[in-house]
Design an enzyme around this catalytic site. Structure first.
Site, PDB file in Angstrom:
ATOM      1  N   PHE A 257       0.751  -1.171  -0.020  1.00 44.42           N
ATOM      2  CA  PHE A 257      -0.072   0.231  -0.094  1.00 44.42           C
ATOM      3  C   PHE A 257       0.962   1.107   0.232  1.00 44.42           C
ATOM      4  CE2 PHE A 257      -2.563   3.600   1.498  1.00 44.42           C
ATOM      5  CZ  PHE A 257      -3.574   3.540   0.837  1.00 44.42           C
TER       6      PHE A 257
ATOM      7  N   ASP B 229       9.066   2.592   1.861  1.00 44.17           N
ATOM      8  CA  ASP B 229       7.842   3.285   2.201  1.00 44.17           C
ATOM      9  C   ASP B 229       7.900   3.111   3.771  1.00 44.17           C
ATOM     10  OD1 ASP B 229       5.689   4.269   3.006  1.00 44.17           O
ATOM     11  OD2 ASP B 229       4.313   3.467   0.984  1.00 44.17           O
TER      12      ASP B 229
ATOM     13  N   LYS C 286       2.586   9.662   7.896  1.00 48.12           N
ATOM     14  CA  LYS C 286       1.804   9.463   9.266  1.00 48.12           C
ATOM     15  C   LYS C 286       2.097  10.088  10.838  1.00 48.12           C
ATOM     16  CE  LYS C 286      -1.066   5.884   7.726  1.00 48.12           C
ATOM     17  NZ  LYS C 286      -0.651   5.100   6.227  1.00 48.12           N
TER      18      LYS C 286
HETATM   19  C1  PLP Z   1      -0.971   5.427   5.135  1.00 47.22           C
HETATM   20  C2  PLP Z   1       0.291   5.063   4.084  1.00 47.22           C
HETATM   21  C3  PLP Z   1       0.284   5.690   2.867  1.00 47.22           C
HETATM   22  C4  PLP Z   1      -0.362   6.854   2.218  1.00 47.22           C
HETATM   23  O1  PLP Z   1      -0.469   8.039   3.314  1.00 47.22           O
HETATM   24  P1  PLP Z   1      -1.543   9.224   3.073  1.00 47.22           P
HETATM   25  O2  PLP Z   1      -0.975  10.126   4.150  1.00 47.22           O
HETATM   26  O3  PLP Z   1      -2.829   8.516   3.264  1.00 47.22           O
HETATM   27  O4  PLP Z   1      -1.495   9.541   1.539  1.00 47.22           O
HETATM   28  C5  PLP Z   1       1.236   5.338   2.080  1.00 47.22           C
HETATM   29  N1  PLP Z   1       2.086   4.309   2.562  1.00 47.22           N
HETATM   30  C6  PLP Z   1       1.983   3.406   3.632  1.00 47.22           C
HETATM   31  C7  PLP Z   1       2.945   2.320   3.981  1.00 47.22           C
HETATM   32  C8  PLP Z   1       0.849   3.814   4.363  1.00 47.22           C
HETATM   33  O5  PLP Z   1       0.698   3.146   5.510  1.00 47.22           O
END
Ligand code: PLP
Length: 409
Positions: free
Chosen positions: A139, A224, A253
């Site tokens: 994700f 990520d 986050k």
């Molecule tokens: C939440 C998340 C995203 C997306 O972040 P947003 O601030 O909602 O755009 C991307 N990568 C990972 C691993 C996430 O947990």
């Protein structure tokens, strides 16, 4: 007058885009690990705004920093230098592999920066259509580039054509990465632990093996850490559990405990790829968000909360392990630090509603993984409470083991 939850719900449902399936409560106040709804009911927060509020709600240090900055300077654009952004970049480069930081406002945006950086890197090496290797069940966010990198068909459906240039491999398997390589490959982009995908922890040594593979081919290793970063797993960044230096790490986050911010960190051969005019954003790293982030990082460090995340995570996983020992509905209890997943054999999304009734905010991801992402400021007693209050809900949920196995077979 106390706001009325049905009234808030009705007005919201009539006017806000229907993108979220929300639970029927309206939250009005937060303190530490407790939230209060508009009817005065309290909830213990085991989700922290999806790995955002690592310091809990309304931490006094963050509140003070935001309040003071709001009365000093909120925003001026990136046409000028500001001290909070400079200090935040200083902190991030001192505490990580990175030499440079691009600031933005969300996880998806940080990942867009990483994707653009990888493509520039590829073009710089003479690749005309650079490809990025990404993982199943990844994700990376909802913007088009990040969505194309995301390994979730449901999230992608209806939004084609998605940007090309991504090649997907099974997560955690280094041979698959080698096998997917083409002359166009420019980078590998994965989460150190998959969050939305189900708290999937790769085999030990996976990231180091990816590093070695990327070095051999001249690819960038991009991680990520939007969910795993900023202390949640017991290190500042989850890659630090192994001895390696990635080229790019994305954060968002938890970085400012709820004030929107994202960051794309670059070092090694990625260090100077984003040159003048190559990328930009209006709000990125503005004084308010940067000051909040500085307060967050300072507090996490001074209060020893990384070590606490590691200890508390172990305590919670051990407690769940004891309470669920032999439970036939449970596949696995896993995670690192306070990024915890309990994988069930059967879909268990109903658990979230039952937990809500019982005053607990938890999450189920990937359909059947109970996900716990509590604030790092939990006390031992609160960590034990998580276990004590969750176990009966899990036991109530699961059918008998034979039934669970029979229906999943
Ligand atoms: C939440 C998340 C995203 C997306 O972040 P947003 O601030 O909602 O755009 C991307 N990568 C990972 C691993 C996430 O947990």
């Amino acid at each position: 007058m106390t706001p009325d939850i049905p009234d808030i719900m009705a007005r919201a449902d009539a006017t806000i885009a229907a993108t979220y399936k929300r639970f029927p409560i309206a939250l009005v106040k937060g303190e530490n690990c407790t939230l209060t709804d508009a009817a005065g009911k309290t909830y213990t927060d085991f989700l922290a705004g999806i790995a955002v509020c690592n310091l809990g709600h309304c931490h006094p240090k963050v509140t003070a920093a935001v309040t003071e900055q709001a009365g000093t300077l909120l925003h001026v654009s990136n046409l000028y230098y500001t001290l909070p952004q400079t200090e935040l970049a200083g902190w991030l480069t001192e505490h990580s592999f990175a030499d440079r930081v691009f600031f933005c406002n969300s996880g998806a945006e940080a990942n867009e920066a990483a994707i653009k950086l990888a493509r520039l890197h590829g073009h710089g090496r003479g690749i005309d259509a650079p490809e990025i290797i990404v993982a199943d069940n990844a994700f990376h966010g909802r913007t088009l580039g990040a969505l194309a990198a995301t390994g979730n068909v449901k999230a992608q459906t209806g939004f084609g054509p998605l940007p090309a240039g991504f090649r997907r491999v099974p997560y955690g398997a280094i041979e698959a990465v080698e096998a997917a390589a083409t002359a166009q490959t420019a980078a590998v982009f994965v989460e150190p632990i998959q969050g939305e995908g189900g708290i999937n922890v790769p085999p030990d040594g996976y990231l180091s093996a990816l590093r070695e593979c990327c070095d051999r081919h001249g690819w960038l290793l991009m991680l990520d850490e939007v969910q795993s970063g900023v202390g949640r797993t017991g290190e500042w960044f989850a890659y630090q559990h192994e001895a390696l230096r990635p080229d790019v790490v994305t954060l968002a986050k938890a970085l400012a405990n709820g004030v929107p911010i994202g960051a794309c960190l670059a070092g090694g051969s990625a260090r100077d790829v984003l040159g003048p005019g190559s990328h930009g954003t209006t709000f990125g790293g503005n004084p308010l968000a940067a000051r909040a982030a500085l307060a967050v990082l300072d507090t996490l460090g001074k209060d020893g909360l990384l070590q606490r995340a590691a200890q508390l995570g172990q305590r919670i996983r051990d407690g769940l392990g004891r309470g669920l020992d032999g439970h036939p509905g449970v596949v696995d209890i896993r995670g690192k630090g306070l990024m915890i997943g309990v994988e069930m054999h059967e879909p268990c999304t109903d658990l979230v509603r039952h937990a809500l009734d019982a005053g607990l905010l938890v999450n189920v991801t990937a359909g059947r993984v109970i996900r716990l992402l509590p604030p790092l400021v939990l006390s031992d007693a609160e960590a034990d409470e998580i276990v004590d209050r969750l176990l009966p809900l899990i036991h109530a949920l699961a059918p008998s083991g034979d039934a669970a196995r029979a229906t999943s077979a």
